[in-house]
Design a protein around this motif. Structure first.
Motif, PDB file in Angstrom:
ATOM      1  N   PRO A  43      23.700  86.370  64.054  1.00  0.00           N
ATOM      2  CA  PRO A  43      23.258  86.025  62.505  1.00  0.00           C
ATOM      3  C   PRO A  43      22.197  86.953  62.056  1.00  0.00           C
ATOM      4  O   PRO A  43      20.946  87.030  63.090  1.00  0.00           O
ATOM      5  N   GLY A  44      22.163  87.884  61.125  1.00  0.00           N
ATOM      6  CA  GLY A  44      21.077  88.527  60.966  1.00  0.00           C
ATOM      7  C   GLY A  44      21.249  90.012  61.427  1.00  0.00           C
ATOM      8  O   GLY A  44      20.423  90.808  61.000  1.00  0.00           O
ATOM      9  N   GLY A  45      22.179  90.225  62.239  1.00  0.00           N
ATOM     10  CA  GLY A  45      22.398  91.424  62.997  1.00  0.00           C
ATOM     11  C   GLY A  45      22.963  92.335  61.909  1.00  0.00           C
ATOM     12  O   GLY A  45      23.547  92.187  60.814  1.00  0.00           O
ATOM     13  N   LEU A  46      22.955  93.758  62.304  1.00  0.00           N
ATOM     14  CA  LEU A  46      23.266  94.945  61.311  1.00  0.00           C
ATOM     15  C   LEU A  46      24.512  95.604  61.736  1.00  0.00           C
ATOM     16  O   LEU A  46      24.543  96.024  62.944  1.00  0.00           O
ATOM     17  N   LEU A  47      25.226  96.096  60.868  1.00  0.00           N
ATOM     18  CA  LEU A  47      26.459  97.114  60.932  1.00  0.00           C
ATOM     19  C   LEU A  47      25.994  98.230  60.665  1.00  0.00           C
ATOM     20  O   LEU A  47      25.653  98.271  59.216  1.00  0.00           O
ATOM     21  N   ALA A  48      25.810  99.384  61.129  1.00  0.00           N
ATOM     22  CA  ALA A  48      25.442 100.654  60.843  1.00  0.00           C
ATOM     23  C   ALA A  48      26.532 101.712  60.882  1.00  0.00           C
ATOM     24  O   ALA A  48      26.926 101.758  62.157  1.00  0.00           O
ATOM     25  N   ILE A  49      26.841 102.304  60.001  1.00  0.00           N
ATOM     26  CA  ILE A  49      28.095 103.321  60.019  1.00  0.00           C
ATOM     27  C   ILE A  49      27.563 104.673  59.434  1.00  0.00           C
ATOM     28  O   ILE A  49      26.765 104.575  58.280  1.00  0.00           O
ATOM     29  N   TRP A  50      27.712 105.716  59.726  1.00  0.00           N
ATOM     30  CA  TRP A  50      27.214 106.952  59.368  1.00  0.00           C
ATOM     31  C   TRP A  50      28.110 108.209  59.497  1.00  0.00           C
ATOM     32  O   TRP A  50      28.941 108.122  60.540  1.00  0.00           O
ATOM     33  N   TRP A  51      27.993 109.205  58.798  1.00  0.00           N
ATOM     34  CA  TRP A  51      28.712 110.328  59.004  1.00  0.00           C
ATOM     35  C   TRP A  51      27.868 111.633  58.692  1.00  0.00           C
ATOM     36  O   TRP A  51      26.943 111.433  57.564  1.00  0.00           O
ATOM     37  N   ASN A  52      27.958 112.600  59.348  1.00  0.00           N
ATOM     38  CA  ASN A  52      27.444 113.944  59.020  1.00  0.00           C
ATOM     39  C   ASN A  52      28.261 114.450  57.999  1.00  0.00           C
ATOM     40  O   ASN A  52      29.413 114.763  58.334  1.00  0.00           O
ATOM     41  N   THR A  53      27.996 114.482  56.749  1.00  0.00           N
ATOM     42  CA  THR A  53      28.705 115.007  55.742  1.00  0.00           C
ATOM     43  C   THR A  53      28.489 116.504  55.394  1.00  0.00           C
ATOM     44  O   THR A  53      27.210 117.027  55.613  1.00  0.00           O
ATOM     45  N   THR A  54      29.362 116.872  54.662  1.00  0.00           N
ATOM     46  CA  THR A  54      29.177 118.553  54.185  1.00  0.00           C
ATOM     47  C   THR A  54      28.479 118.793  53.101  1.00  0.00           C
ATOM     48  O   THR A  54      28.235 117.990  52.079  1.00  0.00           O
ATOM     49  N   ALA A  55      27.207 119.616  53.414  1.00  0.00           N
ATOM     50  CA  ALA A  55      26.395 120.031  52.193  1.00  0.00           C
ATOM     51  C   ALA A  55      27.159 120.950  51.201  1.00  0.00           C
ATOM     52  O   ALA A  55      26.781 122.166  51.395  1.00  0.00           O
ATOM     53  N   PHE A  56      27.773 120.336  50.369  1.00  0.00           N
ATOM     54  CA  PHE A  56      28.375 121.252  49.309  1.00  0.00           C
ATOM     55  C   PHE A  56      27.798 122.232  48.576  1.00  0.00           C
ATOM     56  O   PHE A  56      28.475 123.094  47.749  1.00  0.00           O
ATOM     57  N   ASP A  57      26.230 121.921  48.610  1.00  0.00           N
ATOM     58  CA  ASP A  57      25.647 122.898  47.511  1.00  0.00           C
ATOM     59  C   ASP A  57      25.305 123.939  48.127  1.00  0.00           C
ATOM     60  O   ASP A  57      24.705 124.891  47.542  1.00  0.00           O
ATOM     61  N   VAL A  58      25.629 124.325  49.548  1.00  0.00           N
ATOM     62  CA  VAL A  58      25.352 125.624  50.291  1.00  0.00           C
ATOM     63  C   VAL A  58      26.869 126.142  50.163  1.00  0.00           C
ATOM     64  O   VAL A  58      27.879 126.023  50.620  1.00  0.00           O
ATOM     65  N   CYS A  69      44.734 123.724  56.709  1.00  0.00           N
ATOM     66  CA  CYS A  69      45.110 122.204  56.919  1.00  0.00           C
ATOM     67  C   CYS A  69      46.367 121.613  56.134  1.00  0.00           C
ATOM     68  O   CYS A  69      46.850 120.612  56.392  1.00  0.00           O
ATOM     69  N   GLY A  70      46.524 122.088  54.957  1.00  0.00           N
ATOM     70  CA  GLY A  70      47.162 121.545  54.034  1.00  0.00           C
ATOM     71  C   GLY A  70      46.790 120.122  53.598  1.00  0.00           C
ATOM     72  O   GLY A  70      47.600 119.306  53.005  1.00  0.00           O
ATOM     73  N   ILE A  71      45.486 120.137  53.441  1.00  0.00           N
ATOM     74  CA  ILE A  71      44.808 118.899  52.877  1.00  0.00           C
ATOM     75  C   ILE A  71      43.941 119.060  51.617  1.00  0.00           C
ATOM     76  O   ILE A  71      43.594 120.212  51.265  1.00  0.00           O
ATOM     77  N   PRO A  72      43.947 118.077  50.571  1.00  0.00           N
ATOM     78  CA  PRO A  72      43.031 118.293  49.454  1.00  0.00           C
ATOM     79  C   PRO A  72      41.461 118.678  50.043  1.00  0.00           C
ATOM     80  O   PRO A  72      41.062 117.855  50.802  1.00  0.00           O
ATOM     81  N   ALA A  73      40.846 119.621  49.319  1.00  0.00           N
ATOM     82  CA  ALA A  73      39.418 119.745  49.508  1.00  0.00           C
ATOM     83  C   ALA A  73      38.615 118.396  48.755  1.00  0.00           C
ATOM     84  O   ALA A  73      39.115 117.983  47.745  1.00  0.00           O
ATOM     85  N   ARG A  74      37.665 118.046  49.488  1.00  0.00           N
ATOM     86  CA  ARG A  74      36.786 117.212  48.838  1.00  0.00           C
ATOM     87  C   ARG A  74      35.873 117.349  47.908  1.00  0.00           C
ATOM     88  O   ARG A  74      35.712 118.767  47.576  1.00  0.00           O
ATOM     89  N   SER A  75      35.866 116.496  46.915  1.00  0.00           N
ATOM     90  CA  SER A  75      35.114 116.767  45.685  1.00  0.00           C
ATOM     91  C   SER A  75      33.583 117.011  46.022  1.00  0.00           C
ATOM     92  O   SER A  75      33.072 116.344  46.987  1.00  0.00           O
ATOM     93  N   PRO A  76      32.974 117.902  45.574  1.00  0.00           N
ATOM     94  CA  PRO A  76      31.468 118.330  45.717  1.00  0.00           C
ATOM     95  C   PRO A  76      30.692 116.981  45.230  1.00  0.00           C
ATOM     96  O   PRO A  76      29.386 116.843  45.514  1.00  0.00           O
ATOM     97  N   VAL A  77      31.321 116.203  44.378  1.00  0.00           N
ATOM     98  CA  VAL A  77      30.331 115.247  43.963  1.00  0.00           C
ATOM     99  C   VAL A  77      30.494 113.877  44.838  1.00  0.00           C
ATOM    100  O   VAL A  77      31.603 113.323  45.171  1.00  0.00           O
ATOM    101  N   ARG A  78      29.379 113.483  45.409  1.00  0.00           N
ATOM    102  CA  ARG A  78      29.337 112.520  46.267  1.00  0.00           C
ATOM    103  C   ARG A  78      29.411 110.885  45.677  1.00  0.00           C
ATOM    104  O   ARG A  78      29.051 110.726  44.441  1.00  0.00           O
ATOM    105  N   PRO A  79      30.149 110.012  45.988  1.00  0.00           N
ATOM    106  CA  PRO A  79      30.617 108.832  45.461  1.00  0.00           C
ATOM    107  C   PRO A  79      29.255 107.930  45.283  1.00  0.00           C
ATOM    108  O   PRO A  79      28.224 108.259  46.237  1.00  0.00           O
ATOM    109  N   ASP A  80      29.038 107.201  44.212  1.00  0.00           N
ATOM    110  CA  ASP A  80      27.788 106.490  44.000  1.00  0.00           C
ATOM    111  C   ASP A  80      27.856 105.417  45.165  1.00  0.00           C
ATOM    112  O   ASP A  80      28.617 105.320  45.854  1.00  0.00           O
ATOM    113  N   ASP A  81      26.641 104.623  44.953  1.00  0.00           N
ATOM    114  CA  ASP A  81      26.408 103.647  46.107  1.00  0.00           C
ATOM    115  C   ASP A  81      27.553 102.694  46.030  1.00  0.00           C
ATOM    116  O   ASP A  81      28.140 102.117  47.155  1.00  0.00           O
ATOM    117  N   HIS A  82      27.921 102.079  44.733  1.00  0.00           N
ATOM    118  CA  HIS A  82      29.193 100.909  44.734  1.00  0.00           C
ATOM    119  C   HIS A  82      30.488 101.508  45.243  1.00  0.00           C
ATOM    120  O   HIS A  82      30.935 100.741  45.902  1.00  0.00           O
TER     121      HIS A  82
END
Length: 253
Positions: free
Chosen positions: A130-145, A159-172
């Motif tokens: 109880p009160g413990g934390l789940l921490a998840i993270w990724w090194n994501t691409t700096a698309f502004d470079v 690879c035949g996959i869609p390129a990711r959007s340069p716009v990062r999702p908002d917090d929600h």
């Protein structure tokens, strides 16, 4: 190609993964400590999907009592080689081989996306105190470079996959995509960089699942062309990789 197949693909490149993959900045662990309200020293942590132990090592350096959880045989063997004193169990986030309420912190570095959140979220809540934390993270691409964005698009095309959007999702949206709706979640984004040789950069790119599942011949041809392109942009053959760590921390009620 299923997520499970892509996740298992890392086993064929475990040594390359350990040697070339980026680590994580100290500011990431500073943020986790801030959200915990205490240092990591002495904290009981399970690093799930630990891979070769890149995050495991850094948690241990902070004094955490870490147990590594890793499903892949070759990745686990590499972790045992580089961190022989760290307890290691075989398993994944969908069915954690850990006791109820046994951890104060669960971490998933680059590995949460390989879980089924319908199973992994309840499992995380089961294992956390109880009160413990789940921490998840990724090194994501700096698309502004520009060169990094251009390389991302070349990889996606190859690879035949869609390129990711340069716009990062908002917090929600980030919370929804991570399957953490209904939990108290805090988000942090941390920008950092590292300078590596061109060889290390190419080995890093080659250890990504999207390329690994295509097979050695396809990856070799692609990486040879990447070397040609990047050698023109970086004649000294030193590359500055730029990342944005996207961190989501959820508290168990």
């Amino acid at each position: 190609m299923s997520a499970g197949s892509r996740a298992r693909s890392f086993d064929v490149a475990a040594a390359r993964y350990e040697a070339a993959r980026p680590s994580y900045p100290p500011a990431l662990f500073d943020a986790i400590e801030q959200l915990m309200g205490r240092p990591l020293a002495g904290v009981r942590v399970a690093d799930v999907g630990a891979g070769t132990g890149i995050a495991t090592r850094l948690l241990r350096e902070r004094g955490a009592e870490v147990i590594a959880v890793e499903p892949g045989g070759a990745m686990a063997a590499e972790l045992r080689r580089v961190l022989p004193d760290v307890p290691l169990v075989r398993g994944d986030g969908n069915a954690l081989p850990l006791a109820d309420s046994s951890c104060e912190l669960l971490t998933y570095a680059q590995s949460w996306q390989w879980t089924d959140t319908g199973r992994s979220v309840p499992e995380a809540l089961r294992v956390l105190r109880p009160g413990g934390l789940l921490a998840i993270w990724w090194n994501t691409t700096a698309f502004d470079v520009p060169w990094i964005r251009a390389q991302h698009e070349r990889i996606a095309y190859h690879c035949g996959i869609p390129a990711r959007s340069p716009v990062r999702p908002d917090d929600h949206e980030a919370v929804r995509l991570a399957g953490l709706d209904g939990l108290e979640v805090t988000r942090r984004r941390i920008r950092w960089r590292r300078r590596v040789t061109l060889d290390t950069h190419l080995a890093n790119i080659g250890s990504r699942s999207a390329l690994l599942v295509l097979g050695e011949d396809s990856s070799r041809a692609f990486l040879a062309e990447e070397r040609r392109i990047l050698a023109q942009a970086f004649p000294a053959e030193v590359v500055e990789e730029v990342y944005v760590v996207d961190l989501l921390v959820a508290a168990r009620p």
